[in-house]
Design an enzyme around this catalytic site. Structure first.
Site, PDB file in Angstrom:
ATOM      1  N   ASP A 188     -12.056  -6.165  -1.121  1.00 57.45           N
ATOM      2  CA  ASP A 188     -13.131  -7.386  -0.874  1.00 57.45           C
ATOM      3  C   ASP A 188     -14.541  -6.976  -0.386  1.00 57.45           C
ATOM      4  O   ASP A 188     -14.487  -6.086   0.335  1.00 57.45           O
ATOM      5  CB  ASP A 188     -12.151  -8.628  -0.027  1.00 57.45           C
ATOM      6  CG  ASP A 188     -12.002  -7.961   1.260  1.00 57.45           C
ATOM      7  OD1 ASP A 188     -12.886  -8.406   2.237  1.00 57.45           O
ATOM      8  OD2 ASP A 188     -10.919  -7.267   1.602  1.00 57.45           O
ATOM      9  N   GLU A 227      -6.796  -1.406  11.371  1.00 61.57           N
ATOM     10  CA  GLU A 227      -5.848  -0.555  11.920  1.00 61.57           C
ATOM     11  C   GLU A 227      -6.811   0.993  12.299  1.00 61.57           C
ATOM     12  O   GLU A 227      -6.003   1.607  13.301  1.00 61.57           O
ATOM     13  CB  GLU A 227      -4.569   0.234  10.963  1.00 61.57           C
ATOM     14  CG  GLU A 227      -3.669  -1.040  10.837  1.00 61.57           C
ATOM     15  CD  GLU A 227      -4.020  -2.027   9.694  1.00 61.57           C
ATOM     16  OE1 GLU A 227      -3.427  -3.169   9.573  1.00 61.57           O
ATOM     17  OE2 GLU A 227      -4.751  -1.711   8.953  1.00 61.57           O
ATOM     18  N   GLU A 235       0.719  -1.137   0.016  1.00 64.77           N
ATOM     19  CA  GLU A 235      -0.128  -0.003  -0.027  1.00 64.77           C
ATOM     20  C   GLU A 235       0.848   1.270  -0.079  1.00 64.77           C
ATOM     21  O   GLU A 235       0.203   2.319  -0.562  1.00 64.77           O
ATOM     22  CB  GLU A 235      -0.956  -0.126   1.349  1.00 64.77           C
ATOM     23  CG  GLU A 235      -1.611  -1.000   1.354  1.00 64.77           C
ATOM     24  CD  GLU A 235      -2.604  -1.050   2.693  1.00 64.77           C
ATOM     25  OE1 GLU A 235      -3.433  -1.773   2.862  1.00 64.77           O
ATOM     26  OE2 GLU A 235      -1.890  -1.067   3.805  1.00 64.77           O
ATOM     27  N   ASP A 289     -11.561  -2.579   8.520  1.00 63.31           N
ATOM     28  CA  ASP A 289     -10.101  -2.817   8.316  1.00 63.31           C
ATOM     29  C   ASP A 289      -9.370  -3.162   9.663  1.00 63.31           C
ATOM     30  O   ASP A 289     -10.064  -3.858  10.591  1.00 63.31           O
ATOM     31  CB  ASP A 289      -9.360  -1.371   7.982  1.00 63.31           C
ATOM     32  CG  ASP A 289      -9.249  -0.341   9.162  1.00 63.31           C
ATOM     33  OD1 ASP A 289      -9.908  -0.628  10.071  1.00 63.31           O
ATOM     34  OD2 ASP A 289      -8.580   0.550   9.100  1.00 63.31           O
TER      35      ASP A 289
END
Length: 265
Positions: free
Chosen positions: A223, A200, A36, A198
């Protein structure tokens, strides 16, 4: 005469108001995975810092440079020294965010990364979302008040102009330390009314709130959690392509921020 505490509160509010009117000059991008991070490192022509501001021995990595009128620091928690995989999850994210704020004193944090999305909420592969608020879905403490602490709901920095100008999707973000979704997690995510999920965001939000640094959350969907494909398979299949969408989304955000104050967002 007003109590000393009231004076302190008033002075702090005045300082915050003044800071919101100053042009943003230093941006901290917190990101979890090297895949990323690298497109953004290349886009903004950042270089890895040879003199790390982090404690000796940690695997955390900082890239820095200047883009237009902004000083940009991009940090990621690096690779696990034993297993060689990205240090994903809430603990590395919170630690590197805390250390980065202490060392770099950013005006604004951008937590950028990939995420799962829910088609029932309108998410599609490659969509880029700004999170309106963030919460945990795997800290279940069924005791009054502790239950709210476990959820840890926090609002992202308000950015109505940015949202309107860039026409990014907006949704709630839910964070947990597992890629898959247990029935307990699913119930909590539904309760959080989340569109994206997510590993984080809520940790970054906690530290940013603790140290009073405004934070925004830019998440690209890899996804579809409530789809037909296994999450891990779909995530790996789409990761590289979706990081390109993430890079484009973060670049638009950075370009918009350049020359503006927090109150302009």
């Amino acid at each position: 005469m007003a109590p000393h505490g009231d004076k302190s509160d008033a002075a702090e509010e005045a300082m915050v108001a003044e800071a919101e009117k100053r042009p943003i000059s230093t941006v901290l991008i917190v990101i979890a995975m090297q895949t990323e991070a690298l497109p953004l490192v290349n886009k903004f022509n950042l270089t890895e810092a040879p003199d790390s501001v982090f404690p000796k021995g940690v695997p955390w990595v900082r890239y820095h440079g200047f883009y237009k009128d902004l000083q940009i620091n991009l940090v990621w928690p690096g690779k696990d020294e034993s297993l060689g995989v990205d240090c994903v999850g809430t603990v590395p994210a919170s630690l590197v965010t805390y250390a980065s704020i202490q060392a770099l004193q950013p005006d604004l944090i951008i937590n950028a990364g990939t995420a799962g999305g829910f088609k029932d909420k309108g998410a599609c592969i490659g969509d880029v979302y700004l999170a309106s608020d963030v919460a945990y879905h795997d800290r279940r403490i069924p005791i009054p008040v502790f239950d709210l602490y476990g959820v840890g709901l926090r609002q992202a920095c308000s950015t109505p102009t940015l949202q309107n100008e860039l026409n990014l999707k907006v949704g709630k973000l839910s964070t947990g330390n597992s890629l898959d979704m247990s029935p307990h997690d699913e119930a909590s995510i539904v309760a959080n009314d989340a569109t994206v999920k997510d590993m984080e965001g809520a940790a970054v939000a906690y530290v940013a709130d603790l140290l009073k640094v405004p934070a925004i959350f830019v998440k690209a969907v890899t996804d579809i959690i409530d789809g037909e494909k296994p999450t891990a398979e779909e995530f790996l299949q789409n990761l590289v392509a979706v990081t390109a969408a993430l890079e484009e989304g973060v670049t638009k955000v950075i370009d918009f921020i350049n020359g503006k104050s927090l109150s302009d967002l």
